[in-house]
Write a protein that holds these residues in place. Structure first.
Motif, PDB file in Angstrom:
ATOM      1  N   SER A  25       0.949  -1.228   0.168  1.00  0.00           N
ATOM      2  CA  SER A  25      -0.033   0.085  -0.142  1.00  0.00           C
ATOM      3  C   SER A  25       0.924   1.068  -0.058  1.00  0.00           C
ATOM      4  O   SER A  25       1.981   1.087   0.627  1.00  0.00           O
ATOM      5  CB  SER A  25      -0.911   0.088   1.246  1.00  0.00           C
TER       6      SER A  25
ATOM      7  N   ILE B 208       1.561   4.785   1.437  1.00  0.00           N
ATOM      8  CA  ILE B 208       1.144   5.525   2.841  1.00  0.00           C
ATOM      9  C   ILE B 208       2.109   7.054   2.637  1.00  0.00           C
ATOM     10  O   ILE B 208       3.058   6.925   1.983  1.00  0.00           O
ATOM     11  CB  ILE B 208       1.599   4.641   4.014  1.00  0.00           C
TER      12      ILE B 208
ATOM     13  N   GLU C  51       4.300   0.485   1.858  1.00  0.00           N
ATOM     14  CA  GLU C  51       4.411  -0.716   2.962  1.00  0.00           C
ATOM     15  C   GLU C  51       3.961  -2.007   2.746  1.00  0.00           C
ATOM     16  O   GLU C  51       2.867  -1.882   2.054  1.00  0.00           O
ATOM     17  CB  GLU C  51       3.521  -0.262   4.197  1.00  0.00           C
TER      18      GLU C  51
ATOM     19  N   ALA D 206      -2.080   8.169  -1.428  1.00  0.00           N
ATOM     20  CA  ALA D 206      -2.295   7.575  -0.080  1.00  0.00           C
ATOM     21  C   ALA D 206      -3.151   6.652  -0.062  1.00  0.00           C
ATOM     22  O   ALA D 206      -4.362   7.019  -0.489  1.00  0.00           O
ATOM     23  CB  ALA D 206      -1.904   8.547   0.943  1.00  0.00           C
ATOM     24  N   GLY D 207      -2.897   5.346   0.295  1.00  0.00           N
ATOM     25  CA  GLY D 207      -4.085   4.480   0.499  1.00  0.00           C
ATOM     26  C   GLY D 207      -4.050   3.459  -0.938  1.00  0.00           C
ATOM     27  O   GLY D 207      -4.677   2.308  -0.643  1.00  0.00           O
TER      28      GLY D 207
END
Length: 343
Positions: A54, A56, A194, A254-255
């Motif tokens: 993912s 982040i 991540e 992000a995400g």
């Protein structure tokens, strides 16, 4: 009677001998299966694994007020980029400022009282205890004024770091407390990736290793470098969390989900076999190996995977012939004829 029993025994022995002879003939007539094999050789292979991850942000925080009060001014716009220290919200602090003015008067009186009693104490007009009471009152006044100054400063909410403001959850004139979410701020350049690696690869994770990844629905490839990882394995998932970073070219949100190709260096003396030679079993995997013309079953662990091959770890040695065909037609101990694949 004895003659009859003797005859039965003789007949039984004769039938048994005939049965064994038939079995021997049947075994002799059973054709020997010809199977395709590959001869394994130790070699160097890139240690690369495909795993999900993912995106982040580099920094992210929800903005709350540390003091309760009514919002006087909202100084930001949703989606705006702000620098560290930029004023975001001004909470009404008029009451606090009035309290500060009152405390400043009290502090001035306390200073005069302390100075007068100091002079009296030096001329032995009062006791040390009376002078210490005046000192304590002055110190208490200063402490209260310092606390009030801190509260007044917290009524002005500033950006904790440079980044982009999210959606606003309050309006001017609204009364807020320490539990009221105002907005969020995200620092999206650089970004972090991540992901988690299985326990068996944990010891191979190193700072500076390169990852290649793609986002969902985007064919563009991005490159990041590992900069940190957890120092322990998660006992629930048996995985270790790893983070990589890279400058954000502008397309990473992000995400977002990413598909990662993780380059973990090179594996020396690895035994690679075709994927079709692996046989799943209850407690793992196995391969069939031909040794001295007979089939042997060898339990193995799976290591590095490539598009068409997989690393096998087990009781194998260079030169062993691993079956890649006829896997359902043979059994351990059966004689076979071998044919090297591709020949």
């Amino acid at each position: 009677m004895t003659l009859k029993i003797t005859s039965i025994v003789a007949l039984t022995l004769l039938l048994t001998a005939c049965g064994e002879e038939k079995e021997d003939l049947k075994a002799q007539k059973a054709p020997v299966v010809t199977v395709d094999v590959v001869e394994i050789k130790a070699g160097e292979v890139l240690r690369s694994i495909a795993i999900p991850g993912s995106v982040i942000p580099n920094e992210q925080v929800d903005i709350y007020s540390e003091v309760s009060g009514r919002i006087q001014r909202i100084a930001f716009k949703e989606g705006q980029s702000v620098a560290k220290g930029t004023i975001l919200i001004q909470v009404d602090s008029d009451i606090l400022k009035a309290q500060k003015a009152q405390l400043m008067v009290e502090q001035e009186l306390a200073q005069k009282d302390e100075a007068r009693k100091k002079s009296l104490y030096q001329s032995k007009g009062i006791s040390l205890q009376d002078y210490e009471v005046a000192q304590s009152a002055l110190a208490d006044s200063k402490a209260k004024l310092d606390l009030l100054n801190v509260q007044i400063s917290k009524a002005t909410i500033r950006a904790p770091f440079s980044g982009k403001i999210g959606l606003r959850h309050v309006s001017e004139g609204a009364f807020i407390s320490s539990s009221t979410l105002i907005t969020s701020i995200v620092q999206e350049n650089p970004v972090k990736i991540e992901f988690s690696v299985p326990e068996k690869y944990a010891r191979n994770v190193k700072i500076g290793q390169v990852i290649q990844f793609k986002t969902d629905g985007d064919s563009k490839s991005y490159t990041g470098k590992v900069y940190a990882f957890e120092p322990r394995i998660d006992e629930g998932t048996r995985m270790m969390t790893v983070r990589a970073s890279l400058p954000n070219p502008g397309g990473l949100i992000a995400g977002s989900f990413v598909s990662i190709n993780y380059d973990m260096g090179k594996e020396e003396n690895a035994f690679m076999v075709p994927t079709e030679s692996i046989i799943p079993i209850l407690k793992g995997q196995k391969v069939f190996v031909v040794r001295n013309g007979l089939v042997e079953e060898v339990p193995v662990e799976i290591g590095i995977r490539t598009p068409d091959k997989v690393q096998v770890i087990g009781n194998l040695k260079e030169g062993d012939q691993v079956l890649i065909s006829g896997l359902l037609a043979v059994r351990p101990g059966a004689p076979v004829k071998t044919k090297l694949a591709g020949k």
